[in-house]
Enzyme design. Structure first.
Site, PDB file in Angstrom:
ATOM      1  CG  ASP A  33      -1.654   0.512   1.089  1.00 17.65           C
ATOM      2  OD1 ASP A  33      -3.294   0.288   0.833  1.00 17.65           O
ATOM      3  OD2 ASP A  33      -2.073   1.880   0.854  1.00 17.65           O
ATOM      4  CG  ASN A  91     -12.405  -1.003   3.954  1.00 19.34           C
ATOM      5  OD1 ASN A  91     -13.047  -1.175   4.794  1.00 19.34           O
ATOM      6  ND2 ASN A  91     -11.069   0.095   3.778  1.00 19.34           N
ATOM      7  CD  GLU A  99      -9.589   6.095   0.400  1.00 16.94           C
ATOM      8  OE1 GLU A  99      -8.729   5.592   0.365  1.00 16.94           O
ATOM      9  OE2 GLU A  99     -10.035   6.622   1.757  1.00 16.94           O
ATOM     10  CB  VAL A 100      -9.594   2.460  -5.397  1.00 16.81           C
ATOM     11  CG1 VAL A 100      -8.140   1.440  -6.661  1.00 16.81           C
ATOM     12  CG2 VAL A 100      -7.644   3.107  -4.974  1.00 16.81           C
ATOM     13  CG  HIS A 104      -8.450  -2.636  -2.818  1.00 15.90           C
ATOM     14  ND1 HIS A 104      -9.267  -2.030  -3.875  1.00 15.90           N
ATOM     15  CD2 HIS A 104      -8.219  -1.920  -1.571  1.00 15.90           C
ATOM     16  CE1 HIS A 104      -9.740  -1.182  -2.496  1.00 15.90           C
ATOM     17  NE2 HIS A 104      -9.661  -1.152  -1.634  1.00 15.90           N
ATOM     18  CG  HIS A 106      -7.058  -3.112   2.537  1.00 16.57           C
ATOM     19  ND1 HIS A 106      -6.072  -1.710   2.871  1.00 16.57           N
ATOM     20  CD2 HIS A 106      -8.234  -3.420   2.160  1.00 16.57           C
ATOM     21  CE1 HIS A 106      -6.955  -1.025   2.242  1.00 16.57           C
ATOM     22  NE2 HIS A 106      -8.092  -1.607   2.252  1.00 16.57           N
TER      23      HIS A 106
HETATM   24  P1  5GP Z   1      -9.990   1.498   0.621  1.00 17.14           P
HETATM   25  O1  5GP Z   1     -10.414   2.822   0.911  1.00 17.14           O
HETATM   26  O2  5GP Z   1      -9.939   1.448  -0.974  1.00 17.14           O
HETATM   27  O3  5GP Z   1     -10.047  -0.335   1.143  1.00 17.14           O
HETATM   28  O4  5GP Z   1      -8.020   1.395   0.604  1.00 17.14           O
HETATM   29  C1  5GP Z   1      -8.032   1.472  -1.026  1.00 17.14           C
HETATM   30  C2  5GP Z   1      -6.116   1.681  -0.584  1.00 17.14           C
HETATM   31  O5  5GP Z   1      -5.191   1.876  -1.773  1.00 17.14           O
HETATM   32  C3  5GP Z   1      -6.394   2.664   0.343  1.00 17.14           C
HETATM   33  O6  5GP Z   1      -4.521   1.832   1.583  1.00 17.14           O
HETATM   34  C4  5GP Z   1      -4.671   3.533  -0.182  1.00 17.14           C
HETATM   35  O7  5GP Z   1      -2.868   3.816   0.095  1.00 17.14           O
HETATM   36  C5  5GP Z   1      -4.321   2.594  -1.237  1.00 17.14           C
HETATM   37  N1  5GP Z   1      -3.663   3.131  -2.655  1.00 17.14           N
HETATM   38  C6  5GP Z   1      -4.351   4.555  -3.778  1.00 17.14           C
HETATM   39  N2  5GP Z   1      -3.768   4.570  -4.271  1.00 17.14           N
HETATM   40  C7  5GP Z   1      -2.905   3.474  -4.399  1.00 17.14           C
HETATM   41  C8  5GP Z   1      -1.459   3.779  -5.111  1.00 17.14           C
HETATM   42  O8  5GP Z   1      -1.565   4.718  -5.921  1.00 17.14           O
HETATM   43  N3  5GP Z   1      -0.979   2.953  -5.089  1.00 17.14           N
HETATM   44  C9  5GP Z   1      -0.249   1.930  -4.469  1.00 17.14           C
HETATM   45  N4  5GP Z   1       0.231   1.141  -4.068  1.00 17.14           N
HETATM   46  N5  5GP Z   1      -1.946   2.227  -3.172  1.00 17.14           N
HETATM   47  C10 5GP Z   1      -2.518   2.976  -4.024  1.00 17.14           C
END
Ligand code: 5GP
Length: 121
Positions: A33, A91, A99-100, A104, A106
């Site tokens: 991450d 999530n 967010e993405v 994914h 974690h």
């Molecule tokens: P979410 O909130 O969607 O569960 O987690 C998204 C995760 O993606 C976050 O922990 C954030 O730090 C990570 N993330 C966002 N953009 C990038 C990126 O460009 N590269 C990497 N390696 N992680 C990312």
């Protein structure tokens, strides 16, 4: 659920954005991450275009589903956290804090991880 081809993890899969790769196989990619919340914080993603766990379990093949969960365990082994313990988390949607919009999982470890979720503010 419409998949956005330009989300950041789709771009990582296409090699348009770099990542610190931990593991890769036919169906999955795992990488560190960019903003780690623990000493070990790795993201494991399917290579297929799935928005979330809901989309994935609805449309992915059994082979892809097995590959993702096997990759999660493999990543924990590679990171060296299996003896002391670790956590997986995915999530989903707005209340889940996703967010993405590419599924994914974690993988966290390397310290005591505390309560399962934050207390309401
Ligand atoms: P979410 O909130 O969607 O569960 O987690 C998204 C995760 O993606 C976050 O922990 C954030 O730090 C990570 N993330 C966002 N953009 C990038 C990126 O460009 N590269 C990497 N390696 N992680 C990312």
């Amino acid at each position: 659920m419409v998949y956005d081809d330009n989300n950041v993890f789709a771009r990582i899969l296409r090699g348009e954005i770099p990542c610190r790769k931990v593991h890769e196989d036919e169906h999955t990619l795992a990488f560190h991450d960019i903003n780690p919340q623990a000493p070990v914080h790795i993201l494991v993603i399917p290579k297929g275009a799935y928005v979330s766990m809901v989309d994935f379990t609805a449309r992915a093949s059994d082979v892809e589903i097995a590959a993702l969960f096997r990759a999660v365990t493999k990543v924990a082994e590679i990171a060296g956290v299996t003896v002391e313990g670790w956590r997986l988390l995915s999530n989903v949607g707005i209340n889940g804090g996703q967010e993405v919009p590419h599924l994914h999982i974690h993988v966290f470890g390397g310290r005591k991880l505390g309560p399962m979720i934050a207390k309401p503010v």
